[in-house]
Design an enzyme around this catalytic site. Structure first.
Site, PDB file in Angstrom:
ATOM      1  N   ILE A   1      63.624 123.134  41.263  1.00  0.00           N
ATOM      2  CA  ILE A   1      63.592 122.616  42.826  1.00  0.00           C
ATOM      3  C   ILE A   1      62.668 121.171  42.692  1.00  0.00           C
ATOM      4  O   ILE A   1      61.341 121.118  41.989  1.00  0.00           O
ATOM      5  CB  ILE A   1      62.996 123.341  43.801  1.00  0.00           C
ATOM      6  CG1 ILE A   1      63.799 124.887  43.772  1.00  0.00           C
ATOM      7  CG2 ILE A   1      63.315 122.837  45.112  1.00  0.00           C
ATOM      8  CD1 ILE A   1      63.278 125.810  44.627  1.00  0.00           C
TER       9      ILE A   1
ATOM     10  N   HIS B   1      67.738 127.975  46.551  1.00  0.00           N
ATOM     11  CA  HIS B   1      68.040 126.758  46.265  1.00  0.00           C
ATOM     12  C   HIS B   1      69.171 126.752  45.155  1.00  0.00           C
ATOM     13  O   HIS B   1      69.050 127.604  44.246  1.00  0.00           O
ATOM     14  CB  HIS B   1      66.845 126.064  45.797  1.00  0.00           C
ATOM     15  CG  HIS B   1      66.123 125.194  46.794  1.00  0.00           C
ATOM     16  ND1 HIS B   1      66.133 124.002  47.608  1.00  0.00           N
ATOM     17  CD2 HIS B   1      65.096 125.987  47.790  1.00  0.00           C
ATOM     18  CE1 HIS B   1      65.384 123.987  48.584  1.00  0.00           C
ATOM     19  NE2 HIS B   1      64.550 125.197  48.731  1.00  0.00           N
ATOM     20  N   PRO B   2      69.969 125.766  45.288  1.00  0.00           N
ATOM     21  CA  PRO B   2      71.072 126.033  44.143  1.00  0.00           C
ATOM     22  C   PRO B   2      70.369 125.164  42.763  1.00  0.00           C
ATOM     23  O   PRO B   2      69.648 124.201  42.761  1.00  0.00           O
ATOM     24  CB  PRO B   2      72.194 125.113  44.664  1.00  0.00           C
ATOM     25  CG  PRO B   2      71.341 124.063  45.499  1.00  0.00           C
ATOM     26  CD  PRO B   2      70.375 124.904  46.311  1.00  0.00           C
TER      27      PRO B   2
ATOM     28  N   SER C   1      72.334 119.929  50.629  1.00  0.00           N
ATOM     29  CA  SER C   1      71.989 119.862  49.372  1.00  0.00           C
ATOM     30  C   SER C   1      72.982 118.942  48.771  1.00  0.00           C
ATOM     31  O   SER C   1      72.855 118.319  47.666  1.00  0.00           O
ATOM     32  CB  SER C   1      72.134 121.225  48.712  1.00  0.00           C
ATOM     33  OG  SER C   1      71.035 122.040  49.055  1.00  0.00           O
TER      34      SER C   1
ATOM     35  N   ALA D   1      62.738 117.375  44.958  1.00  0.00           N
ATOM     36  CA  ALA D   1      63.015 116.605  46.169  1.00  0.00           C
ATOM     37  C   ALA D   1      63.680 115.380  45.678  1.00  0.00           C
ATOM     38  O   ALA D   1      63.217 114.467  45.118  1.00  0.00           O
ATOM     39  CB  ALA D   1      61.987 116.361  46.982  1.00  0.00           C
ATOM     40  N   VAL D   2      64.905 115.269  45.473  1.00  0.00           N
ATOM     41  CA  VAL D   2      65.601 114.217  44.570  1.00  0.00           C
ATOM     42  C   VAL D   2      65.943 112.814  45.529  1.00  0.00           C
ATOM     43  O   VAL D   2      66.032 112.100  44.663  1.00  0.00           O
ATOM     44  CB  VAL D   2      67.229 114.961  44.418  1.00  0.00           C
ATOM     45  CG1 VAL D   2      66.958 116.107  43.395  1.00  0.00           C
ATOM     46  CG2 VAL D   2      68.112 115.068  45.529  1.00  0.00           C
TER      47      VAL D   2
ATOM     48  N   GLU E   1      71.979 115.254  48.934  1.00  0.00           N
ATOM     49  CA  GLU E   1      70.822 115.084  48.450  1.00  0.00           C
ATOM     50  C   GLU E   1      71.202 114.999  46.662  1.00  0.00           C
ATOM     51  O   GLU E   1      70.619 114.039  45.994  1.00  0.00           O
ATOM     52  CB  GLU E   1      69.644 116.212  48.469  1.00  0.00           C
ATOM     53  CG  GLU E   1      69.098 116.109  49.825  1.00  0.00           C
ATOM     54  CD  GLU E   1      68.667 117.699  50.534  1.00  0.00           C
ATOM     55  OE1 GLU E   1      68.194 117.655  51.303  1.00  0.00           O
ATOM     56  OE2 GLU E   1      68.567 118.653  49.445  1.00  0.00           O
TER      57      GLU E   1
END
Length: 166
Positions: free
Chosen positions: A116, A63-64, A80, A118-119, A83
């Site tokens: 991380i 994940h970035p 991504s 979930a945005v 998001e």
């Protein structure tokens, strides 16, 4: 039933840069047509949970950083990018960006994987608040939280790809 190649092509990116999850889910034979959000998420999540701790760490590490260098360089995956953009992370002030950069660095140094969350449905202030709270967690607690967030991100991605009805 769709072929393994088609399944992996379609769902291999649901867990960021981790097509092995879709490969193993397909190979386990637990998927039935029609594919739904619930059935595919359950199959993929079961594989993720059964993966070794090192493999799960690899998924987290894929994940970035939020509002990090990949975003600035335009090198995020399409999912991504959408998001992070939806949460306003592509429109941070210089001071906000500096705070995210500082937190990203401290978080990775402490936990060994990126923050991380979930945005979807969150704004930059919500994300920053969660970031500042979660950096105080111990590693086991944060590993558990991050893996739960990865599964939530997968669910949200699948929701945009598949019908809901079962």
């Amino acid at each position: 039933m769709m072929s393994r190649e088609d399944f992996v092509s379609r769902f291999g990116g649901v867990f960021e840069h981790s097509p092995f999850i879709a490969e193993r889910a397909y190979d386990a034979g637990h998927l039935t047509e029609p594919l739904t959000v619930g059935s595919v998420h359950a199959a993929l999540s079961a594989v993720f949970r059964a993966a070794s701790p090192l493999e799960r760490l690899g998924v987290l590490s894929a994940h970035p950083d939020l509002a990090g260098r990949l975003a600035i360089a335009g090198e995020l995956t399409e999912d991504s990018r959408k998001e992070q953009s939806g949460a306003g992370l592509d429109r941070l002030s210089p001071a906000e960006h500096a705070r995210f950069t500082e937190l990203n660095s401290a978080y990775v140094e402490k936990f060994g994987f990126p923050f991380i969350i979930a945005v979807k449905g969150l704004g930059k202030d919500d994300i920053l608040s969660a970031f500042e709270t979660r950096i105080g967690n111990d590693r086991d607690e944060e590993f558990t939280t991050a893996t739960a967030q990865v599964e939530r991100i997968a669910l949200l991605r699948l929701t945009s790809m598949l019908p809901e009805a079962e």
